[in-house]
Design a protein around this motif. Sequence first.
Motif, PDB file in Angstrom:
ATOM      1  N   ASN A 193      18.202 -12.226  -7.426  1.00  0.00           N
ATOM      2  CA  ASN A 193      17.665 -13.273  -6.576  1.00  0.00           C
ATOM      3  C   ASN A 193      18.777 -14.075  -5.917  1.00  0.00           C
ATOM      4  N   GLN A 194      20.040 -13.835  -6.388  1.00  0.00           N
ATOM      5  CA  GLN A 194      21.214 -14.528  -5.841  1.00  0.00           C
ATOM      6  C   GLN A 194      21.056 -16.051  -5.912  1.00  0.00           C
ATOM      7  N   SER A 195      20.382 -16.515  -6.969  1.00  0.00           N
ATOM      8  CA  SER A 195      20.186 -17.949  -7.143  1.00  0.00           C
ATOM      9  C   SER A 195      21.506 -18.609  -7.542  1.00  0.00           C
ATOM     10  N   THR A 196      21.690 -19.862  -7.096  1.00  0.00           N
ATOM     11  CA  THR A 196      22.889 -20.598  -7.484  1.00  0.00           C
ATOM     12  C   THR A 196      22.700 -21.293  -8.829  1.00  0.00           C
ATOM     13  N   SER A 197      21.471 -21.301  -9.357  1.00  0.00           N
ATOM     14  CA  SER A 197      21.187 -21.981 -10.626  1.00  0.00           C
ATOM     15  C   SER A 197      20.985 -20.965 -11.751  1.00  0.00           C
ATOM     16  N   TRP A 198      21.893 -20.017 -11.844  1.00  0.00           N
ATOM     17  CA  TRP A 198      21.723 -18.948 -12.822  1.00  0.00           C
ATOM     18  C   TRP A 198      22.185 -19.341 -14.212  1.00  0.00           C
ATOM     19  N   MET A 199      22.948 -20.424 -14.353  1.00  0.00           N
ATOM     20  CA  MET A 199      23.439 -20.844 -15.655  1.00  0.00           C
ATOM     21  C   MET A 199      22.969 -22.259 -15.960  1.00  0.00           C
ATOM     22  N   SER A 200      22.540 -22.477 -17.218  1.00  0.00           N
ATOM     23  CA  SER A 200      22.121 -23.796 -17.648  1.00  0.00           C
ATOM     24  C   SER A 200      22.607 -24.029 -19.073  1.00  0.00           C
ATOM     25  N   VAL A 201      22.448 -25.245 -19.553  1.00  0.00           N
ATOM     26  CA  VAL A 201      22.821 -25.611 -20.910  1.00  0.00           C
ATOM     27  C   VAL A 201      21.561 -25.996 -21.669  1.00  0.00           C
ATOM     28  N   VAL A 202      21.403 -25.441 -22.870  1.00  0.00           N
ATOM     29  CA  VAL A 202      20.252 -25.745 -23.716  1.00  0.00           C
ATOM     30  C   VAL A 202      20.758 -26.360 -25.014  1.00  0.00           C
ATOM     31  N   ASN A 203      20.231 -27.530 -25.330  1.00  0.00           N
ATOM     32  CA  ASN A 203      20.570 -28.202 -26.584  1.00  0.00           C
ATOM     33  C   ASN A 203      19.383 -29.051 -27.025  1.00  0.00           C
ATOM     34  N   ALA A 204      19.586 -29.929 -27.993  1.00  0.00           N
ATOM     35  CA  ALA A 204      18.476 -30.725 -28.525  1.00  0.00           C
ATOM     36  C   ALA A 204      17.832 -31.598 -27.460  1.00  0.00           C
ATOM     37  N   SER A 205      18.602 -32.018 -26.475  1.00  0.00           N
ATOM     38  CA  SER A 205      18.078 -32.899 -25.427  1.00  0.00           C
ATOM     39  C   SER A 205      17.526 -32.146 -24.224  1.00  0.00           C
ATOM     40  N   HIS A 206      17.934 -30.894 -24.067  1.00  0.00           N
ATOM     41  CA  HIS A 206      17.559 -30.132 -22.882  1.00  0.00           C
ATOM     42  C   HIS A 206      17.065 -28.743 -23.285  1.00  0.00           C
ATOM     43  N   PRO A 207      15.761 -28.587 -23.491  1.00  0.00           N
ATOM     44  CA  PRO A 207      15.223 -27.251 -23.800  1.00  0.00           C
ATOM     45  C   PRO A 207      15.188 -26.386 -22.542  1.00  0.00           C
ATOM     46  N   LEU A 208      14.971 -25.107 -22.752  1.00  0.00           N
ATOM     47  CA  LEU A 208      14.774 -24.179 -21.638  1.00  0.00           C
ATOM     48  C   LEU A 208      13.282 -24.095 -21.350  1.00  0.00           C
ATOM     49  N   VAL A 209      12.894 -24.395 -20.139  1.00  0.00           N
ATOM     50  CA  VAL A 209      11.494 -24.260 -19.729  1.00  0.00           C
ATOM     51  C   VAL A 209      11.367 -22.984 -18.907  1.00  0.00           C
ATOM     52  N   VAL A 210      10.707 -21.988 -19.480  1.00  0.00           N
ATOM     53  CA  VAL A 210      10.525 -20.703 -18.811  1.00  0.00           C
ATOM     54  C   VAL A 210       9.325 -20.799 -17.884  1.00  0.00           C
ATOM     55  N   PRO A 211       9.509 -20.632 -16.587  1.00  0.00           N
ATOM     56  CA  PRO A 211       8.363 -20.752 -15.676  1.00  0.00           C
ATOM     57  C   PRO A 211       7.440 -19.543 -15.769  1.00  0.00           C
ATOM     58  N   ALA A 212       6.182 -19.770 -15.467  1.00  0.00           N
ATOM     59  CA  ALA A 212       5.231 -18.657 -15.461  1.00  0.00           C
ATOM     60  C   ALA A 212       5.519 -17.714 -14.304  1.00  0.00           C
ATOM     61  N   ALA A 213       5.970 -18.267 -13.187  1.00  0.00           N
ATOM     62  CA  ALA A 213       6.269 -17.437 -12.017  1.00  0.00           C
ATOM     63  C   ALA A 213       7.576 -16.689 -12.226  1.00  0.00           C
ATOM     64  N   GLY A 214       7.618 -15.457 -11.763  1.00  0.00           N
ATOM     65  CA  GLY A 214       8.839 -14.660 -11.839  1.00  0.00           C
ATOM     66  C   GLY A 214       9.473 -14.524 -10.473  1.00  0.00           C
ATOM     67  N   TYR A 215      10.096 -13.371 -10.253  1.00  0.00           N
ATOM     68  CA  TYR A 215      10.729 -13.075  -8.978  1.00  0.00           C
ATOM     69  C   TYR A 215       9.953 -11.929  -8.321  1.00  0.00           C
ATOM     70  N   PRO A 216       9.126 -12.225  -7.307  1.00  0.00           N
ATOM     71  CA  PRO A 216       8.251 -11.197  -6.723  1.00  0.00           C
ATOM     72  C   PRO A 216       8.996  -9.961  -6.232  1.00  0.00           C
ATOM     73  N   GLU A 217      10.274 -10.144  -5.844  1.00  0.00           N
ATOM     74  CA  GLU A 217      11.012  -9.009  -5.295  1.00  0.00           C
ATOM     75  C   GLU A 217      11.381  -7.974  -6.343  1.00  0.00           C
ATOM     76  N   ILE A 218      11.234  -8.290  -7.647  1.00  0.00           N
ATOM     77  CA  ILE A 218      11.594  -7.307  -8.669  1.00  0.00           C
ATOM     78  C   ILE A 218      10.413  -6.884  -9.534  1.00  0.00           C
ATOM     79  N   GLY A 219       9.196  -7.292  -9.189  1.00  0.00           N
ATOM     80  CA  GLY A 219       8.078  -6.792  -9.976  1.00  0.00           C
ATOM     81  C   GLY A 219       6.796  -7.567  -9.786  1.00  0.00           C
ATOM     82  N   LEU A 220       5.678  -6.883 -10.022  1.00  0.00           N
ATOM     83  CA  LEU A 220       4.362  -7.514  -9.912  1.00  0.00           C
ATOM     84  C   LEU A 220       4.101  -8.435 -11.101  1.00  0.00           C
TER      85      LEU A 220
END
Length: 307
Positions: A193-220
């Motif tokens: 997807n060539q996103s600029t936000s490909w890296m994040s930090v996860v710790n006690a204050s900042h969980p990872l929120v996985v979105p329901a939406a994916g990347y339409p260009e790589i799969g249904l």
Amino acid sequence: MTIQYCMPLPIHLLQSVEIQAVTQARASNDYNPGNNQWQLGYTSMLLWGLGLVPFKDDFWTTSPQPGCNFASCIEPNVYLETLVAVLTAGPIGPSDAVGHMDRDLVMHSCRQDGLLLKADHPAMPLDAVFVETFSSPSVLQVLESSTFIDGVRVQYVMAAGLNESFTIKASDLPHASAASTFYVVDYFALFYNQSTSWMSVVNASHPLVVPAAGYPEIGLVPFHYYIFTEKSTGCSMLGELGKFITLSKQRVKGIHTDAQGMHVQLMGAPGEQVEFVFLKEGSGQVEVARVAQKLDNTGSGTITCSP
């Protein structure tokens, strides 16, 4: 000779503990283009508990497939199919027509000589999935696997087919605690997807929120794939990002760290080009370090990340 059980009943799987030749069993339904036989994380729990590795039924890596025998010759989820097969930590079975395999996609699973790069165990549901499903009838496919070599651990999380977002706390990961801090790479945001936000930090204050939406260009089917590495002093290992399993005992002989940095002993095909990626923090910013090495004529080499 070893044996793979195909679509066994639980009674057959239990009997396999007395038959040492049985090393693996099929964990999915029959492949049919576009169906949901990639949903096998729960079955993997049973198989791994019995000392077996799961096998996902064969799949296509390109679409459409000419002259196929199915009602549809379209596979809308080639990336998901391939990724799930790799995450079983067992054999994989691409079944494209001759001349129609996506070599680049398949090579995300193996070394240049074809040896599969595996995690230490099959991807299985996070414990947090079962907590969530106590109040929800849905079967969540949020799966985790990992590799641990000489004190360095890289973890892999795949989430697919979610109806709503799913939150992963640092303490939800096996071998982690509430005090753990991870660098997290959104694999397909980085590569496809060539996103600029490909890296994040996860710790006690900042969980990872996985979105329901994916990347339409790589799969249904919407899905995400994340690489977790615990933040460390000096170099933090992301590994071989050109592969789905970025740290593997089929690639890495050993890792040791000294005053000069982190040294990674490699193995593979003679002359194979290998690139590892590390993260280094300095002056409040995270630096991406890419280190490449061409393996010698014995298939060996060493990569060093200097602090």
